[in-house]
Design a protein around this motif. Structure first.
Motif, short mmCIF file in Angstrom:
data_model
loop_
_atom_site.label_atom_id
_atom_site.label_comp_id
_atom_site.label_asym_id
_atom_site.label_seq_id
_atom_site.Cartn_x
_atom_site.Cartn_y
_atom_site.Cartn_z
N UNK A 90 -36.13 58.24 -40.66
CA UNK A 90 -34.83 57.54 -39.42
C UNK A 90 -34.13 58.04 -40.21
N UNK B 265 -19.91 52.61 -43.70
CA UNK B 265 -20.56 52.41 -42.96
C UNK B 265 -22.20 52.52 -42.25
N UNK B 266 -22.29 53.75 -43.07
CA UNK B 266 -23.53 54.37 -43.07
C UNK B 266 -24.69 53.56 -44.37
N UNK C 13 -24.16 49.62 -44.39
CA UNK C 13 -24.32 48.33 -43.52
C UNK C 13 -25.56 49.07 -42.41
N UNK C 14 -25.17 50.07 -41.91
CA UNK C 14 -26.30 50.77 -40.91
C UNK C 14 -27.96 50.65 -41.43
N UNK D 223 -29.09 46.94 -42.26
CA UNK D 223 -29.20 46.69 -40.77
C UNK D 223 -30.42 47.33 -39.66
N UNK D 224 -30.45 48.03 -39.82
CA UNK D 224 -31.57 49.33 -39.25
C UNK D 224 -33.06 49.15 -40.50
N UNK E 214 -34.21 45.17 -39.97
CA UNK E 214 -34.75 45.10 -38.50
C UNK E 214 -36.04 45.74 -38.78
N UNK E 215 -36.46 46.81 -39.21
CA UNK E 215 -37.58 47.83 -38.62
C UNK E 215 -38.95 47.06 -39.81
#
Lengths: 223, 223
Positions: free
Chosen positions: B171, B207-208, B210-211, B214-215, B218-219
């Motif tokens: 991912x 932005x990447x 940060x994203x 978060x990803x 979470x995972x």
């Protein structure tokens, strides 16, 4: 003289030929890439004696590709519209509910299609193909069910810069399209036990929902 | 008789021709897709009189594509190795530091390359091309700097199922490769003010990061 292709009501034989061409093209493109498959090879592999069968039934390579994409999008839409309608009755929609509604219809579609399958890799290639990119985004990702879903408030929009909101949407699309293609590739190449096929789609769906919830909260802030 | 292609020490003229072919191919492939550009078109657009110039200099289309990929990977690696070496002196590495080290070298590479540029879209297409996929993953994403970075402990591994860890890695790769391609597409198509080019790469990088933070949290759970 009979007008060519889609304008004429297709005879059963013509409908069969169209279907065979679509399934053959999807498989060959998914396995070898758009660059390595000619429309002539598709006609031959589909058992069509006429080398211009693709032109006859779909007008062009892009017409064929678009017809294949539509056949999948319609099936996923059917699942998703039902899920969105069910969500509409609720007072609020959570981020996780939003993503369940985005991802699970595609999971169901892949499970119904069985194995071997090619549509996820085919779709990923179409999204990366320069001439098809905008078409795929508009017709197959920004669908009626997706727009309805976005009206239900599961994704934060207030106080989010429009460019960031758009970028977020792009990331969500890219991640989900390519993650489905990746699992299909692993299944097709024997990297996953065939008996675990259905489970593997469901696990991917849950992992994607988890990943997307984390990505969205980090990027846009909590609802 | 001179042996063909890479085995011979290239003359200045031959080196120039190689370079012109590489830049021309990258541009044509990025704009039109692998499927819509022939090696003959590349030779012609690069001003080569000999239609088999691609064969002569790169042996094949795939040889040409691999050489272009390598030229970018080497430049990104140079940036990333320096950043990884700097991180190695620390006692611990945070998730954000891990992703800064993954993403910012590519951001710098794109800023140095200037506009117009084609490498991000070219790279995304190669990753989706069935015949090149494994090669791109092994040679251009699982690079020495990436493996070194993964030894620094910025990504949680303890207690994470191996399949989930592998999926997470996929991912991360998909998201970053396609996000860079997307911004390059927007820049190439005038959807972003050219004066804001450098800023737009830096904003995408942030932005990447940060994203991805978060990803990953979470995972895989917090570090």
């Amino acid at each position: 003289m009979t007008p060519p292709g889609p304008a004429a009501p297709p005879s059963p034989r013509s409908a069969l030929a169209r279907d065979k061409l679509m399934r053959t093209a999807e498989r060959l493109y998914a396995e070898h890439g758009f660059a390595n498959v000619s429309v002539r090879q598709i006609s031959e592999a589909a058992g069509q004696r006429n080398n211009s069968a693709v032109q006859y039934h779909f007008e062009s390579r892009d017409g064929l590709i678009k017809t294949i994409l539509s056949s999948h999008t319609q099936l996923v839409e059917k699942h998703r519209i039902a899920m969105v309608e069910a969500l509409r009755g609720q007072d609020t929609v959570s981020l996780e509910e939003h993503y369940r509604c985005l991802i699970l219809p595609t999971v169901e579609h892949h499970i119904e299609a069985g194995t071997p399958a090619w549509s996820a890799r085919f779709f990923a290639q179409a999204l990366v193909e320069p001439a098809l990119r905008d078409y795929v985004l508009q017709e197959h990702l920004d669908t009626p069910s997706y727009r309805l879903l976005n009206e239900l408030g599961g994704i934060r929009r207030d106080g989010v810069r429009p460019e960031l909101f758009a970028r977020h949407g792009t990331m969500v699309r890219q991640l989900s399209v390519h993650a489905f293609a990746e699992l299909e590739y692993d299944l097709a190449n024997g990297r996953i036990d065939p008996a675990a096929t259905e489970d593997s789609w469901r696990t991917l769906g849950q992992d994607l929902i988890t990943a997307l919830c984390g990505l969205t909260t980090a990027l846009l802030g909590p609802l």
